[in-house]
Structures are given as C-alpha cells and as structure tokens.
Design an enzyme around this catalytic site. Structure first.
Site, PDB file in Angstrom:
ATOM      1  CG  HIS A 189     -66.252  -4.462  10.721  1.00 27.76           C
ATOM      2  ND1 HIS A 189     -66.459  -3.568  11.789  1.00 27.76           N
ATOM      3  CD2 HIS A 189     -67.112  -5.618  10.807  1.00 27.76           C
ATOM      4  CE1 HIS A 189     -67.419  -4.395  12.426  1.00 27.76           C
ATOM      5  NE2 HIS A 189     -67.488  -5.468  11.964  1.00 27.76           N
ATOM      6  CD  GLU A 430     -75.082  -4.660  18.764  1.00 29.26           C
ATOM      7  OE1 GLU A 430     -74.206  -4.326  17.894  1.00 29.26           O
ATOM      8  OE2 GLU A 430     -74.696  -5.084  19.859  1.00 29.26           O
ATOM      9  CG  ASP A 454     -74.673  -7.090  14.322  1.00 30.59           C
ATOM     10  OD1 ASP A 454     -74.578  -7.613  13.476  1.00 30.59           O
ATOM     11  OD2 ASP A 454     -73.909  -6.673  15.402  1.00 30.59           O
ATOM     12  CB  CYS A 501     -74.438   4.075  17.469  1.00 33.15           C
ATOM     13  SG  CYS A 501     -74.416   2.221  18.368  1.00 33.15           S
TER      14      CYS A 501
END
Length: 662
Positions: A189, A430, A454, A501
């Site tokens: 992240h 995901e 993911d 995305c």
C-alpha cells in the site's frame, strides 16, 4: 557515497534530505519525581500545546472535508479540558510522586478501558480510541516533539523499515519527495500510495540504515537505487535524467482533453483511483473521466475512532459534487489483512489475507456496514454515485450485501432523506472463486470491477506484501489473464459492464490485450491517465501481429463481429456511450486446436475482420456441414450394400472433396 538497492515502484527521481520515520516503542517509564508541582506544570503546558495543535488540525479539516469531518478534532479538544481526566493525571503525579509521562499513560489506559466496556453505548465505545490518541499526543508534547509526522517545513525523502497504511495516510503529502522502505513490495500500500500521488518510491531497500537520517540523497526509482551523499558525477547524471523525465511528462500534456479512442474508433473509459477528497485535484489535473475506485477505508485509517455517519457523508458528498456528474465508484470498507486499525480490535489471525476482511468484516458488523451505506446513499443525491463490495467469493455474500444496501436506502427514504435514483451496485472480482462463478454473479449486480492486485495474489498463491516473492508474482501470468477474459465475457453475456481497477490496469503493455478482451473501463492512479491514453490512441485493433512481445490472442473465427464499445449490451439501461450500429469491433475469443499460437495468451489476440468472418460462415461452414452429412449418408449406404451383398456405387477409398457441393 553509499548506494542502497531495492525495487522501484514508480518511475521518477527525487533529491533531498533523508528523514527516517521515528516510532515510540513501549510504555513510558515510571520515574520518581521529587517536585510534583513542576511535573504538574509540565503536564499543563503539554495540554495547552496539544490543544493548539488540534485547533490547527481542525482548521485544515474544515477546508478539506467540511464541518462535519472536522468535528473529531473538536471532540479531542473538549476531552483535553475534561476535569476528570485532568484531575486523574494530577492526582497520580502528587499521590504516587511520579513523572507526568507515566501519569498520562496510566490515566489514558484507565479511561480507554472504561469507555470500551460500555458495550450498550456505541458512542462512548468509540471514545476509547479518542482517549488513546489524546494520551499519545500529550506524551509527544511532553517529550518536546512537534506533533508533526515530518518535522520542519522542507520536503524530505521518507525512509523507514516499512510503513503501515495508517502511517502513510497521516503524512503531509506536500512535503514528501519520495518513499524508500526496507520492507514492502511492488504492490504494497505504500507503493500504491506513491503511484497515486506520482511520487518516486523504492521498496525492499534492505541496506537502508537509520545512521543515514538527515543526509542528502538521490532516489532513482527507475533503477530502484538510492544514493546517499552522491558524488558529483552521479549527481549530474541523475539531474540530467530527471530533466529528461520532466520533458517526457510535459509531452503527455498534449493528450489532455482527447478521447480514449483507438485508431479504429474503439473507445474505453479511463478513470482514476483515489483514497481521499484531498486527491480530487489530481483527478482534475490529469483529466480522468471519473473515479473508478474510491478507497473508503482511508477515511477510517485517518481517524482515531469510528467516523460518524455525518462525517462520512460530508466526505462522500464533496467527492460526488466535485466530479460534477462523472461516475464515482465507492468501494465499501476494505479493512483487514495488511490494513489494520487499532480501534477495530480485530483478533489476531494466522493468515489475515484469507481472514476477516473486506465484505466479510462488513457482513460480520452490520451496524458499521449500514452506517457507511446510509452515508453513501445520502451522497448519491449530489452526484453520480456507484457502490461496489470488495472481497466477494460467494453468491450468498452478494445477496446479503445487496440486502443491507436496500435496507439502508429504505431507511433513508422512510425518514424523508433524498437519495439518488440511479445508484449502480457492483462487486469486485478479486478471488478466483468470484471469477469462475462470474456467470452466476453477473445477474445480481450492475457491474464488475476486477481488482488485479488481490486476484493475482490469490491465483498465484503469492503474498503481494512480501518483497521476497516479487519474482514469483507474475502479473502477466496466463492464469490471471484467462480469468480476466472469463469475467469480461460473462459480464457482457448478461449485459453488464466490466472494469479493471487494480494496478494491472495501468500496464500500458496490456492495454491492447484488455481492449481486445472487451474490457469497458480501466481505472488507474491519476498520474497514469495521460500515459494510458497515449497508449490507447496508438492502438489499431484491426491489425494483428504475431511478433514477439505482442499481447494478442487470435479470436475464434466463428465468434463474428462485436459492436464497438458498449453498444453490444443490448437492453442495458446503464450502457453509457453508444456507437453507430454500422461500426464494429473485433471479437476476441481464443482459437482452439491447432490454430492457437503455441506461446499462449501473450502471443495471441487477433482482430477478426468482419467481412471475411461473415463470408466464412455464409460459405465454408454451411458447405462443410452439408459435406459431412453427405459423407454420413454414403457411409450408411455402403454399409447396407455390404451387408446385402449388392455392388457398391462408389469405392470405399473414394473421398469427397472438401469443397464439393452436394
């Protein structure tokens, strides 16, 4: 000069002083204090300093998220004036003869425990985290710290062993030149935040050392190298590379305002991923068509307690209003795994990536979920809002989440609160389970959004936070791309649109692959929008090249032409832009059998020219079917003749020509 090597996650060069993020460890020591009056005076001065900091933060929040969003800092200021809290600290100092730090720590723990045990009062429950935050701020003030994550006023290169999402979101983004971390991975992240902000970043820099703190450095995230106290030659070389990079970025400006259209006329939506209202300027600056992913969890990560519904509503409303009618897709709370928040009090898990996270946590805490959904529906009255649920793996999860959404909407309508009339509800794909059952899930929702970060992690069984696994994390793996194609085909079969995305959406080498698959929307970091548009503008889906490195899969010739863009979604009210019916888009199904290129998915999408495809099916296929029937009839006739002893009209060895007309 020292050189530290890691992995670059966003290309760029930054020059400036290194600042190592410092963390407090352990509880304050209990120290005997001979002068109680002096300790009380120290505490009172620290309290005044903390209140001044909170007043400044309140003013900043008023500008960024509005009055409701700034209320948290008002609450903290009020708690610093609470007589019970102040008297408790003073009493411990005087009666036990200890230092102010220890008294603040003990008081904070006692008050937080008291609030946490009020299970029948959710509001007071939430104040437990507020007390902990106030205590931490007071301790920083007692230690003489500024209270700022980055001291001073000059921009710096942030260095750390690693950074948790809760730490990165609280940094002053305007003063960050680059990120350099010893831990982390290319899809961590910290890396995602760096890409969102357009800031150079290096992860996995294992030789990074705190003794480098304050020294001048150059971070080259193109090569993944950090130069500490670089020599003249290195400095000049990197300065020249930095100027070249800046020129290249200026050239991208010519794509501002252009459509995301290929040379053959196919269009695709290009949206932006953000996590805070403060990033709206980037969406406008880089000319994104909307927001394909608003990470709502960052509003929780930035808070010291559960945000109130009004606070969430004001933030969501700001985003919806600012985008002025462009679609904004809000992902519901995705907490868990590597995104941990103290006040959520999540139990420790052996494998948190497979644990209580995403929609699982929301379904497990319906009050939390319903609060967020009400805030989103209230914001939908002020713009074009869509909602999507993360970490879906089963049909029952989709239906239960949709049930909560319907109940939240009904509550608002019953109370006379305005909500949007056309809120799209979708899910994130995901997990391989969701991808493989996308044909079952599609009828339940309005759209799919594929989270490739993911999806890659779960498909390849690779921890994307572990930089040691980077070599095994092949985002171009055929299994991942096959799943994306499967999801896209299933979505279109049910008249639903599909976007991507995850970080893979920004991979320009795959833009043509995604277009040939029929993906309808790509959502990327704002700074990648123009670069992606440049790549799209140079693609011609009518061409097919089997050359090395071409991300193309030849289609099934029998698939026939597919209408351009979303005009193929017959009867879909959410179809968006339409193309004239005479424009066609190539099909993109895999060739099966011996015609399939041996190198797999990367070697092979081909544009099936519409005219030859129609001619093929009008000519060769009916003829082949008729020839097959003729052969079967002749075989039966021969068998009967052989059994009856009658002479055959034609030899068994005589073959029908492949092109013979019956």
């Amino acid at each position: 000069m020292e050189k530290v090597t890691g992995k670059g996650v966003f290309g760029g060069i930054a020059m400036g002083p290194l600042y190592f993020v410092k963390r407090k460890t352990g509880e304050p020591a209990k120290v005997k204090a001979d002068d109680a009056d002096a300790e009380v005076a120290r505490f009172e001065q620290a309290a005044e300093k903390a209140k001044a900091q909170l007043a400044e933060l309140h003013g900043k929040a008023m500008v960024e998220v509005g009055e409701q969003g700034a209320k948290l800092f008002e609450i903290h200021q009020m708690m610093l004036e609470d007589e019970d809290f102040l008297e408790s600290v003073e009493s411990i100092v005087r009666q036990q003869g200890v230092n102010a730090e220890y008294a603040v720590s003990v008081t904070g723990e006692n008050f937080a425990r008291m609030f946490a045990e009020m299970e029948d009062n959710p509001y007071m429950n939430e104040r437990a985290a507020d007390v902990k935050d106030i205590s931490a701020r007071l301790l920083r003030c007692l230690a003489g710290e500024s209270g700022e994550a980055i001291p001073g006023r000059d921009p710096v290169i942030i260095a750390a062993d690693d950074l948790a999402p809760s730490e990165t979101v609280q940094l002053d983004k305007s003063r960050i030149l680059a990120f350099v971390t010893a831990g982390g991975a290319v899809n961590s992240h910290t890396a995602i935040l760096a890409r969102t902000m357009g800031i150079p970043a290096i992860v996995g820099a294992t030789d990074l050392h705190p003794r480098m703190d304050g020294q001048y450095a150059i971070a080259d995230s193109f090569s993944g190298e950090l130069y500490v106290n670089p020599d003249f030659e290195t400095s000049e070389r990197l300065k020249a590379r930095k100027l070249e990079d800046e020129r290249e970025k200026k050239l991208l400006e010519r794509f501002r305002g252009r459509p995301n259209r290929t040379l053959d006329g196919t269009e695709i939506d290009v949206y932006a991923n953000i996590g805070s209202p403060s990033e709206l300027g980037l969406v406008q600056q880089f000319d994104a068509g909307g927001i394909g992913l608003f990470r709502t969890e960052f509003l929780y990560l930035e808070s010291d307690g559960y945000p109130a519904e009004d606070s969430l509503f004001m933030a969501y409303r700001t985003v919806a209003e600012t985008l002025a009618g462009k679609r904004v897709i809000f992902r519901t709370l995705d907490i868990g795994a590597d995104k941990q928040i103290g006040y959520f009090n999540l139990a420790r898990e052996e494998n948190p990536a497979l644990g209580l996270r995403g929609v699982r946590l929301c379904l497990d805490r319906p009050v939390l979920f319903r609060t967020q959904l009400r805030a989103l529906y209230r914001a939908s009255a002020f713009g074009r809002v869509a909602i999507m649920f993360p970490m879906i793996s089963s049909l029952w999860e989709v239906r239960e989440a949709l049930g909560h959404a319907a109940a939240a909407r009904r509550e608002l309508l019953d109370a006379g609160v305005a909500v949007g009339t056309d809120v799209e509800l979708g899910i994130m794909i995901e997990t391989p389970a969701a991808a493989l059952t996308s044909d079952i899930l599609a009828p339940e929702v309005d759209f799919f959004s594929i989270g490739t970060n993911d999806l890659t992690q779960y498909t390849l069984a690779v921890d994307r936070q572990n930089h040691a696994m980077d070599r095994f994390c092949d985002t171009h793996h055929e299994a991942v791309l096959r799943l994306i194609r499967t999801v896209t085909e299933n979505a279109h079969r049910h008249g639903k649109w599909v976007g991507i995305c995850g970080e893979l959406a920004a991979d320009v080498s795959l833009a043509e692959t995604f277009l040939r698959m029929g993906v309808d929307e790509l959502s990327v970091s704002p700074v990648k929008v123009l670069e992606l548009r440049q790549a799209i503008n140079g693609i011609d889906l009518r061409a097919w090249d089997r050359g090395p490195g071409r991300p193309l899969i030849p289609p099934d010739p029998g698939a026939g032409p597919r209408p351009v863009g979303r005009s193929s979604w017959a009867g879909n009210p959410q179809a968006g832009r339409f193309r004239p019916p005479d424009q066609t888009r190539p099909a993109c199904r895999p060739v099966r059998g011996r015609d399939r290129p041996p190198s797999g998915i990367h070697a092979g999408f081909r544009a099936a020219d519409a005219a030859p495809a129609r001619a093929f099916w009008r000519g060769r296929v009916p003829r082949a079917v008729k020839n097959l029937a003729l052969r079967a009839e002749r075989s039966i006739r021969r068998t009967k003749a052989a059994l009856s002893g009658a002479p055959l009209s034609r030899s068994f060895s005589e073959e029908v020509s492949p092109n013979e007309e019956p």
